[in-house]
Design a protein around this motif. Structure first.
Motif, PDB file in Angstrom:
ATOM      1  N   VAL A  87      -6.579 -18.621   3.335  1.00 48.57           N
ATOM      2  CA  VAL A  87      -6.053 -18.682   2.281  1.00 48.57           C
ATOM      3  C   VAL A  87      -5.499 -20.123   1.657  1.00 48.57           C
ATOM      4  O   VAL A  87      -5.432 -20.433   0.406  1.00 48.57           O
ATOM      5  CB  VAL A  87      -5.120 -17.617   2.082  1.00 48.57           C
ATOM      6  N   SER A  88      -4.620 -20.689   2.445  1.00 45.30           N
ATOM      7  CA  SER A  88      -4.031 -21.942   2.328  1.00 45.30           C
ATOM      8  C   SER A  88      -4.993 -23.320   2.571  1.00 45.30           C
ATOM      9  O   SER A  88      -4.404 -24.234   2.563  1.00 45.30           O
ATOM     10  CB  SER A  88      -2.911 -22.084   3.303  1.00 45.30           C
ATOM     11  N   THR A 121       4.682 -21.891   6.348  1.00 42.54           N
ATOM     12  CA  THR A 121       5.580 -22.094   5.311  1.00 42.54           C
ATOM     13  C   THR A 121       6.887 -22.876   5.863  1.00 42.54           C
ATOM     14  O   THR A 121       7.461 -23.735   5.022  1.00 42.54           O
ATOM     15  CB  THR A 121       6.364 -20.866   4.630  1.00 42.54           C
ATOM     16  N   HIS A 122       7.222 -22.901   6.995  1.00 47.31           N
ATOM     17  CA  HIS A 122       8.090 -23.640   7.674  1.00 47.31           C
ATOM     18  C   HIS A 122       7.533 -25.248   7.929  1.00 47.31           C
ATOM     19  O   HIS A 122       8.185 -26.140   7.672  1.00 47.31           O
ATOM     20  CB  HIS A 122       8.824 -23.283   9.214  1.00 47.31           C
ATOM     21  N   TYR A 123       6.078 -25.195   8.279  1.00 50.69           N
ATOM     22  CA  TYR A 123       5.610 -26.546   8.540  1.00 50.69           C
ATOM     23  C   TYR A 123       5.479 -27.264   7.107  1.00 50.69           C
ATOM     24  O   TYR A 123       5.671 -28.419   7.003  1.00 50.69           O
ATOM     25  CB  TYR A 123       4.284 -26.425   9.330  1.00 50.69           C
ATOM     26  N   GLU A 124       4.814 -26.419   6.131  1.00 50.26           N
ATOM     27  CA  GLU A 124       4.674 -26.939   4.837  1.00 50.26           C
ATOM     28  C   GLU A 124       5.150 -26.316   3.708  1.00 50.26           C
ATOM     29  O   GLU A 124       4.553 -25.061   3.494  1.00 50.26           O
ATOM     30  CB  GLU A 124       3.182 -27.155   4.567  1.00 50.26           C
ATOM     31  N   PRO A 125       6.536 -26.282   3.244  1.00 48.33           N
ATOM     32  CA  PRO A 125       7.137 -25.255   2.280  1.00 48.33           C
ATOM     33  C   PRO A 125       6.338 -25.276   1.082  1.00 48.33           C
ATOM     34  O   PRO A 125       6.416 -24.067   0.478  1.00 48.33           O
ATOM     35  CB  PRO A 125       8.449 -26.156   2.141  1.00 48.33           C
ATOM     36  N   GLU A 126       5.520 -26.278   0.582  1.00 44.70           N
ATOM     37  CA  GLU A 126       4.537 -26.101  -0.366  1.00 44.70           C
ATOM     38  C   GLU A 126       3.521 -24.871  -0.434  1.00 44.70           C
ATOM     39  O   GLU A 126       3.027 -24.617  -1.496  1.00 44.70           O
ATOM     40  CB  GLU A 126       3.937 -27.486  -1.181  1.00 44.70           C
ATOM     41  N   LEU A 127       3.233 -24.533   0.738  1.00 44.38           N
ATOM     42  CA  LEU A 127       2.457 -23.467   0.916  1.00 44.38           C
ATOM     43  C   LEU A 127       2.860 -22.002   0.523  1.00 44.38           C
ATOM     44  O   LEU A 127       2.042 -20.921   0.547  1.00 44.38           O
ATOM     45  CB  LEU A 127       1.708 -23.243   2.180  1.00 44.38           C
ATOM     46  N   ARG A 128       4.174 -21.906   0.376  1.00 41.56           N
ATOM     47  CA  ARG A 128       4.765 -20.834   0.244  1.00 41.56           C
ATOM     48  C   ARG A 128       4.269 -19.846  -1.004  1.00 41.56           C
ATOM     49  O   ARG A 128       4.005 -18.792  -0.757  1.00 41.56           O
ATOM     50  CB  ARG A 128       6.508 -20.844   0.139  1.00 41.56           C
ATOM     51  N   PRO A 129       4.282 -20.417  -2.307  1.00 39.49           N
ATOM     52  CA  PRO A 129       3.592 -19.444  -3.273  1.00 39.49           C
ATOM     53  C   PRO A 129       2.207 -18.933  -3.116  1.00 39.49           C
ATOM     54  O   PRO A 129       2.182 -17.930  -3.362  1.00 39.49           O
ATOM     55  CB  PRO A 129       3.608 -20.536  -4.375  1.00 39.49           C
ATOM     56  N   VAL A 130       1.515 -19.858  -2.334  1.00 38.59           N
ATOM     57  CA  VAL A 130      -0.088 -19.241  -2.096  1.00 38.59           C
ATOM     58  C   VAL A 130       0.098 -18.162  -1.157  1.00 38.59           C
ATOM     59  O   VAL A 130      -0.458 -17.171  -1.353  1.00 38.59           O
ATOM     60  CB  VAL A 130      -0.738 -20.424  -1.551  1.00 38.59           C
ATOM     61  N   LEU A 131       0.878 -18.136   0.131  1.00 37.73           N
ATOM     62  CA  LEU A 131       0.991 -17.071   0.976  1.00 37.73           C
ATOM     63  C   LEU A 131       1.785 -15.871   0.447  1.00 37.73           C
ATOM     64  O   LEU A 131       1.496 -14.667   0.661  1.00 37.73           O
ATOM     65  CB  LEU A 131       1.578 -17.645   2.414  1.00 37.73           C
ATOM     66  N   VAL A 134      -0.324 -13.575  -1.905  1.00 42.02           N
ATOM     67  CA  VAL A 134      -1.127 -12.718  -1.218  1.00 42.02           C
ATOM     68  C   VAL A 134      -0.718 -11.540  -0.351  1.00 42.02           C
ATOM     69  O   VAL A 134      -1.263 -10.924   0.308  1.00 42.02           O
ATOM     70  CB  VAL A 134      -2.584 -13.417  -0.658  1.00 42.02           C
ATOM     71  N   GLY A 135       0.724 -11.689  -0.051  1.00 40.05           N
ATOM     72  CA  GLY A 135       1.537 -10.983   0.576  1.00 40.05           C
ATOM     73  C   GLY A 135       1.717 -10.942   1.960  1.00 40.05           C
ATOM     74  O   GLY A 135       1.778 -10.328   2.715  1.00 40.05           O
ATOM     75  N   PHE A 136       1.115 -12.129   2.292  1.00 40.13           N
ATOM     76  CA  PHE A 136       1.292 -12.574   3.889  1.00 40.13           C
ATOM     77  C   PHE A 136       2.735 -12.523   4.338  1.00 40.13           C
ATOM     78  O   PHE A 136       3.015 -12.564   5.767  1.00 40.13           O
ATOM     79  CB  PHE A 136       0.416 -13.730   4.354  1.00 40.13           C
ATOM     80  N   LEU A 137       3.565 -13.012   3.595  1.00 39.43           N
ATOM     81  CA  LEU A 137       5.142 -13.361   4.155  1.00 39.43           C
ATOM     82  C   LEU A 137       6.086 -12.001   3.902  1.00 39.43           C
ATOM     83  O   LEU A 137       6.857 -12.064   4.453  1.00 39.43           O
ATOM     84  CB  LEU A 137       5.734 -14.426   3.169  1.00 39.43           C
ATOM     85  N   THR A 138       5.089 -11.101   3.338  1.00 37.89           N
ATOM     86  CA  THR A 138       6.136  -9.776   3.519  1.00 37.89           C
ATOM     87  C   THR A 138       5.839  -8.900   4.733  1.00 37.89           C
ATOM     88  O   THR A 138       4.774  -8.702   5.043  1.00 37.89           O
ATOM     89  CB  THR A 138       5.634  -8.788   2.316  1.00 37.89           C
ATOM     90  N   ARG A 139       6.796  -8.555   5.364  1.00 37.02           N
ATOM     91  CA  ARG A 139       6.749  -7.741   6.790  1.00 37.02           C
ATOM     92  C   ARG A 139       6.076  -6.285   6.165  1.00 37.02           C
ATOM     93  O   ARG A 139       6.865  -5.697   5.477  1.00 37.02           O
ATOM     94  CB  ARG A 139       7.882  -7.314   7.460  1.00 37.02           C
ATOM     95  N   ASP A 140       4.941  -6.045   6.791  1.00 36.51           N
ATOM     96  CA  ASP A 140       4.433  -4.471   6.512  1.00 36.51           C
ATOM     97  C   ASP A 140       5.552  -3.492   7.180  1.00 36.51           C
ATOM     98  O   ASP A 140       5.079  -3.442   8.494  1.00 36.51           O
ATOM     99  CB  ASP A 140       2.934  -4.436   7.096  1.00 36.51           C
ATOM    100  N   SER A 141       6.157  -2.912   6.605  1.00 41.31           N
ATOM    101  CA  SER A 141       7.100  -1.846   7.003  1.00 41.31           C
ATOM    102  C   SER A 141       6.664  -0.480   7.344  1.00 41.31           C
ATOM    103  O   SER A 141       7.492   0.350   7.993  1.00 41.31           O
ATOM    104  CB  SER A 141       8.167  -1.694   6.105  1.00 41.31           C
ATOM    105  N   ARG A 142       5.242  -0.451   7.060  1.00 39.31           N
ATOM    106  CA  ARG A 142       4.750   0.998   7.621  1.00 39.31           C
ATOM    107  C   ARG A 142       4.765   1.111   9.269  1.00 39.31           C
ATOM    108  O   ARG A 142       4.348   0.329   9.929  1.00 39.31           O
ATOM    109  CB  ARG A 142       3.540   1.152   7.088  1.00 39.31           C
ATOM    110  N   ALA A 143       5.294   2.291   9.593  1.00 46.89           N
ATOM    111  CA  ALA A 143       5.131   2.713  10.759  1.00 46.89           C
ATOM    112  C   ALA A 143       4.967   4.141  11.266  1.00 46.89           C
ATOM    113  O   ALA A 143       4.940   5.024  10.272  1.00 46.89           O
ATOM    114  CB  ALA A 143       6.779   2.346  11.459  1.00 46.89           C
ATOM    115  N   VAL A 144       4.957   4.647  12.457  1.00 56.98           N
ATOM    116  CA  VAL A 144       4.464   5.776  12.613  1.00 56.98           C
ATOM    117  C   VAL A 144       5.747   6.746  12.356  1.00 56.98           C
ATOM    118  O   VAL A 144       6.891   6.366  12.836  1.00 56.98           O
ATOM    119  CB  VAL A 144       4.058   5.937  14.337  1.00 56.98           C
TER     120      VAL A 144
END
Length: 163
Positions: A87-88, A121-131, A134-144
């Motif tokens: 994606v990046s 995003t820590h290495y290249e902060p300008e990649l944050r909007p791209v990631l 697409v939802g890769f920075l959000t922790r998927d909270s679904r659990a059993v």
């Protein structure tokens, strides 16, 4: 100074609107790297926790001391882990070293993807909007869901017997 009670917003006048006194420059995030040039992040998914370090390299991914295709044998899981780089447009530019614990392979792959995205995003902060888009920075909270008492599983009832 005497206290006054306001009956409408009109009595505030211009006091409620805060005018900026000087033009503020846009704040750019600084890269977070250690003395070896690596960026670190933690990724989580279900019960899995991944500690991820990325550094510039040839695209080698090591998980718990093993190569990616040895640890994650299913192609779907390897594809999931490679998504942040695709994606990046950084495919093959970073080496990844990660340790994963807890959960199963699917949860671990999701944790590694989350950790890689955050480390990028820590290495290249300008990649944050791209990631982020697409939802890769959000922790998927679904659990059993937990099992309830009086039930066979979380929601399934015991088998009914008429006689």
């Amino acid at each position: 100074m005497a206290e006054q009670t306001l009956t409408s917003l009109d009595q505030l006048g211009g006091a409620a609107v805060a005018e900026p006194t000087s033009e503020a420059a846009p704040v750019t995030a600084q890269p977070k790297r250690d003395e070896f040039g690596r960026s670190y992040a933690t990724g989580r998914r279900k019960e899995s926790v991944a500690r991820v370090w990325i550094k510039p390299g040839s695209g080698n991914i090591t998980v718990n001391g093993k190569a990616l295709d040895v640890y994650f044998a299913r192609p779907v899981l390897r594809m999931l882990i490679a998504q942040p780089f695709l994606v990046s447009n950084r495919d093959g530019q970073f080496d990844v070293i990660c340790t994963v614990s807890g959960g199963g392979l699917s949860g671990q792959a999701g944790a590694v993807r989350h950790g890689i995205s955050r480390a990028l995003t820590h290495y290249e902060p300008e990649l944050r909007p791209v990631l982020k888009q697409v939802g890769f920075l959000t922790r998927d909270s679904r659990a059993v869901e937990r099992k309830k008492y009086g039930r066979a599983k979380a929601r399934r009832s015991f088998q009914f017997s008429k006689r």
